[in-house]
Design a protein around this motif. Structure first.
Motif, PDB file in Angstrom:
ATOM      1  N   GLN A   1      40.252 -13.734   2.106  1.00 26.94           N
ATOM      2  CA  GLN A   1      40.937 -12.534   1.640  1.00 26.94           C
ATOM      3  C   GLN A   1      42.031 -12.880   0.630  1.00 26.94           C
ATOM      4  OE1 GLN A   1      39.875  -9.504   2.303  1.00 26.94           O
ATOM      5  NE2 GLN A   1      38.260 -10.430   3.540  1.00 26.94           N
ATOM      6  N   ILE A   2      42.728 -13.978   0.855  1.00 31.51           N
ATOM      7  CA  ILE A   2      43.771 -14.399  -0.084  1.00 31.51           C
ATOM      8  C   ILE A   2      43.154 -14.734  -1.437  1.00 31.51           C
ATOM      9  CG2 ILE A   2      45.449 -16.219  -0.596  1.00 31.51           C
ATOM     10  CD1 ILE A   2      46.005 -16.325   2.438  1.00 31.51           C
ATOM     11  N   LEU A   3      42.039 -15.461  -1.420  1.00 28.34           N
ATOM     12  CA  LEU A   3      41.387 -15.836  -2.670  1.00 28.34           C
ATOM     13  C   LEU A   3      40.951 -14.589  -3.447  1.00 28.34           C
ATOM     14  CD1 LEU A   3      40.369 -18.068  -4.517  1.00 28.34           C
ATOM     15  CD2 LEU A   3      38.262 -18.154  -3.161  1.00 28.34           C
ATOM     16  N   LEU A   4      40.393 -13.627  -2.737  1.00 28.20           N
ATOM     17  CA  LEU A   4      39.978 -12.386  -3.403  1.00 28.20           C
ATOM     18  C   LEU A   4      41.172 -11.637  -3.987  1.00 28.20           C
ATOM     19  CD1 LEU A   4      37.291 -11.056  -0.878  1.00 28.20           C
ATOM     20  CD2 LEU A   4      36.881 -11.933  -3.180  1.00 28.20           C
ATOM     21  N   SER A   5      42.268 -11.600  -3.241  1.00 20.53           N
ATOM     22  CA  SER A   5      43.446 -10.878  -3.726  1.00 20.53           C
ATOM     23  C   SER A   5      44.040 -11.567  -4.949  1.00 20.53           C
ATOM     24  CB  SER A   5      44.504 -10.773  -2.620  1.00 20.53           C
ATOM     25  OG  SER A   5      45.104 -12.034  -2.352  1.00 20.53           O
ATOM     26  N   MET A   6      43.982 -12.908  -4.981  1.00 16.34           N
ATOM     27  CA  MET A   6      44.500 -13.628  -6.145  1.00 16.34           C
ATOM     28  C   MET A   6      43.670 -13.308  -7.384  1.00 16.34           C
ATOM     29  SD  MET A   6      45.322 -17.255  -4.256  1.00 16.34           S
ATOM     30  CE  MET A   6      46.044 -18.124  -5.644  1.00 16.34           C
ATOM     31  N   LYS A   7      42.365 -13.286  -7.231  1.00 12.28           N
ATOM     32  CA  LYS A   7      41.488 -13.009  -8.379  1.00 12.28           C
ATOM     33  C   LYS A   7      41.600 -11.563  -8.854  1.00 12.28           C
ATOM     34  CE  LYS A   7      38.071 -16.594  -7.356  1.00 12.28           C
ATOM     35  NZ  LYS A   7      36.673 -16.907  -7.015  1.00 12.28           N
TER      36      LYS A   7
ATOM     37  N   TYR B   1      41.452 -25.875   2.548  1.00 11.29           N
ATOM     38  CA  TYR B   1      40.433 -25.057   1.900  1.00 11.29           C
ATOM     39  C   TYR B   1      40.354 -25.419   0.419  1.00 11.29           C
ATOM     40  CZ  TYR B   1      41.022 -22.409   6.192  1.00 11.29           C
ATOM     41  OH  TYR B   1      41.098 -22.043   7.507  1.00 11.29           O
ATOM     42  N   SER B   2      39.365 -26.232   0.061  1.00  9.26           N
ATOM     43  CA  SER B   2      39.300 -26.728  -1.314  1.00  9.26           C
ATOM     44  C   SER B   2      38.776 -25.697  -2.291  1.00  9.26           C
ATOM     45  CB  SER B   2      38.433 -27.992  -1.376  1.00  9.26           C
ATOM     46  OG  SER B   2      37.116 -27.733  -0.941  1.00  9.26           O
ATOM     47  N   GLN B   3      38.324 -24.524  -1.827  1.00 10.48           N
ATOM     48  CA  GLN B   3      37.885 -23.496  -2.761  1.00 10.48           C
ATOM     49  C   GLN B   3      39.032 -23.008  -3.642  1.00 10.48           C
ATOM     50  OE1 GLN B   3      37.764 -23.212   0.628  1.00 10.48           O
ATOM     51  NE2 GLN B   3      37.869 -21.069   1.289  1.00 10.48           N
ATOM     52  N   PHE B   4      40.286 -23.274  -3.220  1.00  9.00           N
ATOM     53  CA  PHE B   4      41.435 -22.926  -4.048  1.00  9.00           C
ATOM     54  C   PHE B   4      41.692 -23.970  -5.141  1.00  9.00           C
ATOM     55  CE2 PHE B   4      42.361 -20.722  -0.038  1.00  9.00           C
ATOM     56  CZ  PHE B   4      42.679 -19.448  -0.498  1.00  9.00           C
TER      57      PHE B   4
ATOM     58  N   LEU C   1      46.967 -31.842  -9.046  1.00  8.22           N
ATOM     59  CA  LEU C   1      47.504 -31.538  -7.719  1.00  8.22           C
ATOM     60  C   LEU C   1      47.657 -30.026  -7.586  1.00  8.22           C
ATOM     61  CD1 LEU C   1      48.661 -32.581  -5.043  1.00  8.22           C
ATOM     62  CD2 LEU C   1      50.901 -32.742  -6.160  1.00  8.22           C
ATOM     63  N   TYR C   2      46.685 -29.416  -6.950  1.00 10.42           N
ATOM     64  CA  TYR C   2      46.707 -27.970  -6.809  1.00 10.42           C
ATOM     65  C   TYR C   2      47.494 -27.523  -5.577  1.00 10.42           C
ATOM     66  CZ  TYR C   2      43.061 -27.973 -10.379  1.00 10.42           C
ATOM     67  OH  TYR C   2      42.365 -28.139 -11.545  1.00 10.42           O
ATOM     68  N   GLN C   3      47.369 -28.281  -4.491  1.00  9.22           N
ATOM     69  CA  GLN C   3      48.086 -27.935  -3.264  1.00  9.22           C
ATOM     70  C   GLN C   3      48.854 -29.176  -2.813  1.00  9.22           C
ATOM     71  OE1 GLN C   3      46.199 -25.075  -0.511  1.00  9.22           O
ATOM     72  NE2 GLN C   3      44.282 -25.604  -1.514  1.00  9.22           N
TER      73      GLN C   3
END
Length: 831
Positions: free
Chosen positions: A454-460, A474-477, A515-517
Motif C-alpha cells: 500500500q505504501i508503494l502504491l501511495s508513493m507512485k 522489501y527490495s521492491q522499493f 543506498l536507497y534504504q
C-alpha cells in the motif's frame, strides 16, 4: 502468539493514528537553501510568514496551522527515599488519588555473612528455628507505598510490615485509599489477602481480611463503605462489606475485563475471546450494569467497534487504556470514540507501560503515569514517571512545513527520535507518521507485507510519504524510480564523516552502488561453526559450502538452529524450503534487481541453490531433533544447537546478535574460537545485517531537503548515543553509539558479578559481557557485507514452486524457469 499480537498492536496504532491526520506534502522551489540556521527556522515557523490554510492542488495542508491542536508537556520525575539502602529501589507508578500519585516500591538486599551463616544452621523442624528462617528470608525485601504530590515531591513513605506484599491499590474517597496486600503467616505457612485503608499521612485507619479476596482482580470502592471486586474464583463480581464479608455476587458468562463507572452507574466489561486460525482477534466486548446493592449483573450489551484494551474513568471521562496509542475518550454506551490527545500534536512520545490517566474537568489538562524499565534481570531498574499535558490556545509550530513518514513496522526507538526532532528549536519541518489504508485484520507478517504494498502504491500515486521507515527488507522499493540515493546526501555538503560509522554496514545495503534504504540500527546474523570441524575460514560461496559440508559425510547434520523469518511461514532452518529461502534472504540482490527491473532465477546460480536445499534439507527428523534438543538442554546461556555444533553433531548453528550479549553467548564456544560465518552468497562474502531501523527518502517527495534534515538529525552520533546508553538492543551504525550500548551491557554484567558473588554457579549462567568480547563483536560487525531482504511476494512464489523439485515432480530447470516467468510478470506489474 503474544509477541505477534504486541507487534500487531504497535503497527495497528500507527495505522489508526495516522489515518486521523491529513496527508501533506512539501511544495518547494528547487533553489531553496538548506542551511538550517536558527534565524531561518524562526522565520519558517512564523504564522505570519506563511498562510496557515495554504494547501496544495489536492487540498492537503502544507503547513502547521495556528489553530491545530497542540498539547505542551512537562515531565515529572518522582523524588525517591534517601539512604544507601534505597540505592537499587524499584518504583512502580500505580494510580492517581486526589492531588497525589501513589507509587509502589520494592527494594532488596542480601543477607549478611553472619545472617546467611545463621540461616544455614537453622533446623526448620523446630518451630522457633522455622520462624527465624522466615524472618530472615522476608527481611531481604522491603515493600511499601510512596505518596507524591503532582510536582513529584515525596509526601509520605509507607512501609509494609515484614510479611506483607502488594497486590493492588484502590482509591476510595478524599479521606482514605486502600492497599490490597497478601500477608504470609509463618506459623500456619499460609497466605491470605487483606485490604488496608490509609490516609494521606500513611496512617492505617482500618483493615479487613476475607478469604473471598484471594482470587480477586480489581477493586472499586463504593460511597457506602462497601466495595465491588471482580473475582476469578466465581468469574463474576463480588460485593464486599467493610468487614470483608461477601454480601452479593453477580456471575458472568464471559472473560472479566474491568469495572468502570459511566454516568454514575457501574458496569462490568467482559470479553468473548475469538481468534481465527491465523491468530486474528475477532473477540467481542460487552457491558453489563452492576447493581451496587447486590452485585447482580444486568443484560449484556455488545460494545460497538471495540479495541483490545481496558478502560479508565477520570472526571467522568472514559479513556481507552491501550499500549502505544493516542489517548482516546470513549462513549461505551454509544460505541463511539474520539481522540483526545493525538501524540503527533505534542512534543512527547506515545506512552508505553501506561499505569493511569487523569483528566481535568475541562479536559484541557491530561496527566498520565508510565513505568520506565532499564537494564535486565536482577539488575533491572523500574522508575515511575509522570507526564503533564496542557492544551494550548495556539500551536507554537504554526507555519512549519509538514512531511510524513510511512512505516512497514513500528519502532519505539524511532518514535522517540521523531519526537526529539520535532521538539528541537532548529528543526526545519514537522514530521508525522502516515500510513495508507491497509488491512489490520491480517496476521502480523501478512499485515506488514500489505503495508509495504500500500505504501508503494501511495508513493507512485503522489499521495505517499516523504520518508520511508523500516522497509529495508522489501527490495521492491530499491530503485531510483521510488527512492533517492542517500549516498548523494551522505557525501554532500550537509553529509557525514563516514569514519565515525560502520560504513561497511551502509555499503551492505546498497543496490548497484546506490543506498536507497539506510540502516540506523541492525542485527548481525549468520552461522557459528567449529574450526575443528570445518577448518579455518571466514566467508564462502555456495560451491565452497557444498565442498565443506560434503567432506563431513552423512553422520554430521549440516544445519541446526532457528530463524524468526521462517517461523512466520511455519518452516524450519533444517527444511529444504527453509534452507532455500534463507539462501535467498541473504543474497536477494543477486537474483532481483528492481533498478533494472530484471530477475535472474532462470540461472545456474539459482539452480545450485535448489540443489543445495534439496541435498541438505530434511536430513533430520522431527523426532530426532527433539531427542537431541532434550539431550543438549542447557541451564545456561548456550543454546542446545550451539552445544551440538561444538560437539560435532551438526556443522553449523544459526546465530543472530543485536546486542553484545547475543554475541557473547557464542563467543566462548570451541575453546573461545568459534567460526562466525554468513550464509553462502554469490559474492563469496557473507555476514549479513538485518535492519532494525531503516530510512529512505521518496523520489516523489517535494521536501527532499527537509527529509534529509530529519535523517541527518537522527544520524548524528550525539543523537544515537543517548539511545544506546539506555537501550542496548540494536547495533547502532555510529561507532560511538555501538560502544556506548556495549558499555551499558558490560556495566550490567559487572553488577551481576557483584550481585552473585556469594552464589556459586549463578554468574556462570550469564554470557560474559566484557570489553574483550565487545572488541571481538566490533570486528564481526566490520565483516558485514550483505543485507537481509525478504520480498514476501517473490518468496511466496518460490515457496509455491520449489517443492515440485524437492519431491521430484519437476526438474530444477523447470522450477527455475517457472519462478523466473512469474517473478518477471510480477515486476512488470510493479513498474
Amino acid at each position: 502468539m503474544k509477541n505477534m499480537n504486541t507487534r500487531s498492536r504497535v503497527l495497528a496504532w500507527l495505522l489508526c493514528g495516522a489515518l486521523m491526520l491529513p496527508l501533506a506534502a512539501c511544495k518547494k522551489d528547487s533553489g531553496e537553501s538548506n542551511s538550517g540556521d536558527a534565524s531561518q527556522t524562526e522565520t519558517a515557523a512564523s504564522s505570519e510568514s506563511v498562510p496557515s490554510v495554504e494547501t496544495d492542488a489536492a487540498g492537503r495542508p502544507l503547513y502547521v496551522a495556528e489553530s491545530e491542536p497542540y498539547f505542551s508537556s512537562a515531565e515529572v520525575e518522582f523524588a525517591m527515599p534517601q539512604g544507601e539502602e534505597y540505592a537499587d529501589i524499584k518504583v512502580y507508578a500505580t494510580t492517581f488519588w486526589k492531588d497525589y500519585v501513589l507509587l509502589r516500591y520494592n527494594v532488596s538486599r542480601e543477607l549478611s555473612e553472619a545472617e546467611q551463616e545463621e540461616m544455614d544452621q537453622l533446623n526448620c523442624n523446630k518451630q522457633g528455628d522455622l520462624l527465624r528462617y522466615y524472618e530472615l528470608q522476608y527481611s531481604t525485601s522491603e515493600e511499601g507505598i510512596l505518596i507524591c504530590d503532582m510536582n513529584g515531591q515525596l509526601v509520605e513513605q509507607i512501609k509494609f510490615d515484614l510479611y506483607e506484599s502488594w497486590v493492588g491499590t484502590l482509591t476510595k474517597d478524599d479521606q482514605e485509599f486502600g492497599v490490597v496486600l497478601n500477608e504470609f503467616n509463618p506459623m500456619q505457612q499460609s497466605t491470605h489477602t487483606k485490604v488496608v485503608f490509609l490516609n494521606e499521612k500513611g496512617e492505617r485507619i482500618h483493615e479487613m481480611s476475607s478469604e473471598v479476596l484471594d482470587c480477586c482482580m480489581e477493586y472499586l470502592a463504593l460511597d457506602n463503605g462497601n466495595f465491588l471486586t471482580t473475582s476469578y474464583s466465581v468469574n463474576g463480581v463480588l460485593l464486599i462489606d467493610p468487614k470483608g464479608k461477601q454480601i452479593g455476587c453477580g456471575l458472568c458468562d464471559n472473560e472479566l475485563v474491568n469495572l468502570i463507572r459511566i454516568d454514575g452507574d457501574i458496569y462490568l466489561i467482559s470479553k468473548q475471546s475469538d481468534y481465527d486460525f491465523d491468530g486474528i482477534d475477532k473477540s467481542k466486548y460487552f457491558l453489563q450494569k452492576v447493581d451496587p446493592e447486590t452485585a447482580k449483573l444486568g443484560n449484556a450489551t455488545e460494545i460497538k467497534n471495540p479495541t483490545n484494551s481496558s478502560w479508565i474513568e477520570s472526571n467522568g471521562v472514559i479513556i481507552k487504556r491501550m499500549e502505544g496509542s493516542d489517548i482516546t475518550r470513549c462513549d461505551l454506551l454509544q460505541g463511539t470514540e474520539e481522540v483526545m490527545v493525538n501524540f503527533d500534536y505534542t512534543d512527547v512520545s506515545i506512552p508505553y507501560n501506561l499505569a493511569d490517566i487523569k483528566v481535568s474537568a475541562d479536559q484541557r489538562e491530561v496527566c498520565y503515569l508510565t513505568n520506565v524499565t532499564s537494564g535486565t534481570g536482577e539488575t533491572s531498574t523500574v522508575k515511575g514517571h509522570m507526564t503533564k499535558l496542557h492544551r494550548e490556545e495556539k500551536n507554537p509550530h504554526a507555519g512549519k512545513r509538514v512531511i510524513y513518514v510511512a512505516t512497514c513496522e513500528g519502532d519505539t526507538k524511532f518514535e522517540q527520535l521523531l519526537t526529539d526532532y520535532n521538539a528541537s528549536p532548529n528543526s526545519k519541518t514537522r514530521v508525522r507518521m502516515y500510513l495508507p489504508e491497509g488491512d489490520t485484520g491480517l496476521p502480523y507478517d501478512k499485515m506488514k507485507n500489505d503495508m509495504a504494498d500500500q505504501i508503494l502504491l501511495s508513493m507512485k500515486s503522489g499521495s505517499g510519504p516523504d520518508i520511508l521507515l523500516n522497509c529495508a527488507a522489501y527490495s521492491q522499493f530499491n530503485t531510483e524510480r521510488v527512492l533517492v540515493d542517500l549516498n548523494t546526501y551522505l557525501d554532500g555538503p550537509q553529509g557525514i564523516d563516514r569514519s565515525l560509522y560502520f560504513d561497511n554496514v551502509f555499503r551492505a545495503f546498497e543496490m548497484n552502488g546506490k543506498l536507497y534504504q539506510m540502516p540506523l540500527a541492525v542485527s548481525v546474523g549468520g552461522f557459528v561453526g567449529n574450526p575443528a570441524t570445518l577448518g579455518e575460514m571466514e566467508d564462502w560461496t555456495p560451491e565452497i559450502f557444498e565442498q565443506k559440508i560434503d567432506a563431513l559425510g552423512p553422520a554430521i547434520y549440516p544445519i541446526m538452529g532457528y530463524s524468526n523469518r521462517l517461523n512466520f511461514a511455519n518452516l524450519a532452518v533444517t527444511d529444504q524450503t527453509g534452507i532455500l529461502l534463507e539462501l535467498l534472504y541473504h543474497d536477494m540482490n543477486h537474483y532481483v534487481d528492481f533498478d533494472k527491473n530484471e530477475a535472474y532465477f532462470d540461472s545456474p546460480d539459482f539452480i545450485r541453490l535448489l540443489d543445495i536445499a534439496k541435498k541438505y534439507g530434511g536430513r533430520i527428523s522431527a523426532d530426532k531433533e527433539r531427542a537431541l534438543m532434550e539431550e543438549y538442554d542447557s541451564w545456561g546461556y548456550h543454546s542446545s544447537n550451539s552445544l551440538m555444533m561444538e560437539d560435532g553433531v551438526c556443522a553449523l548453528d544459526t546465530f543472530g546478535a543485536d546486542a553484545l550479549w547475543g554475541f557473547a553467548m557464542y563467543a566462548d564456544l570451541c575453546s573461545n574460537h568459534p567460526l562466525f560465518l554468513g550464509w553462502p552468497t554469490s559474492a563469496g562474502k557473507g555476514i549479513s545485517a538485518e535492519a532494525m531501523i531503516s530510512v529512505g527518502i521518496s523520489a516523489f517527495s517535494e521536501c527532499k531537503e527537509e527529509a534529509w534534515d530529519f535523517i541527518l538529525f537522527m544520524l548524528q552520533p550525539s543523537t544515537l548515543d543517548r539511545f544506546a546508553s539506555v537501550d542496548t538492543r540494536g547495533v547502532w551504525v555510529a561507532r560511538s553509539s555501538a560502544q556506548k550500548a556495549f558499555d551499558a551491557e558490560i556495566a550490567d554484567y559487572n553488577r551481576k558479578v557483584e550481585l552473585f558473588r556469594n552464589e556459586p554457579g549463578r554468574i556462570e549462567g550469564e554470557a560474559v559481557c566484557d570489553q574483550e568480547n565487545a572488541e571481538r563483536f566490533i570486528q564481526l560487525i566490520e565483516r558485514v557485507s550483505g543485507s537481509v531482504q525478504t520480498n514476501p511476494v517473490i518468496m511466496d512464489i518460490v515457496l509455491e514452486e520449489a517443492p515440485a523439485y524437492f519431491d521430484g515432480s519437476k526438474s530444477a530447470e523447470q522450477v527455475s524457469k517457472t519462478i523466473q516467468e512469474r517473478v518477471t510478470i510480477l515486476m512488470e506489474e510493479m513498474v
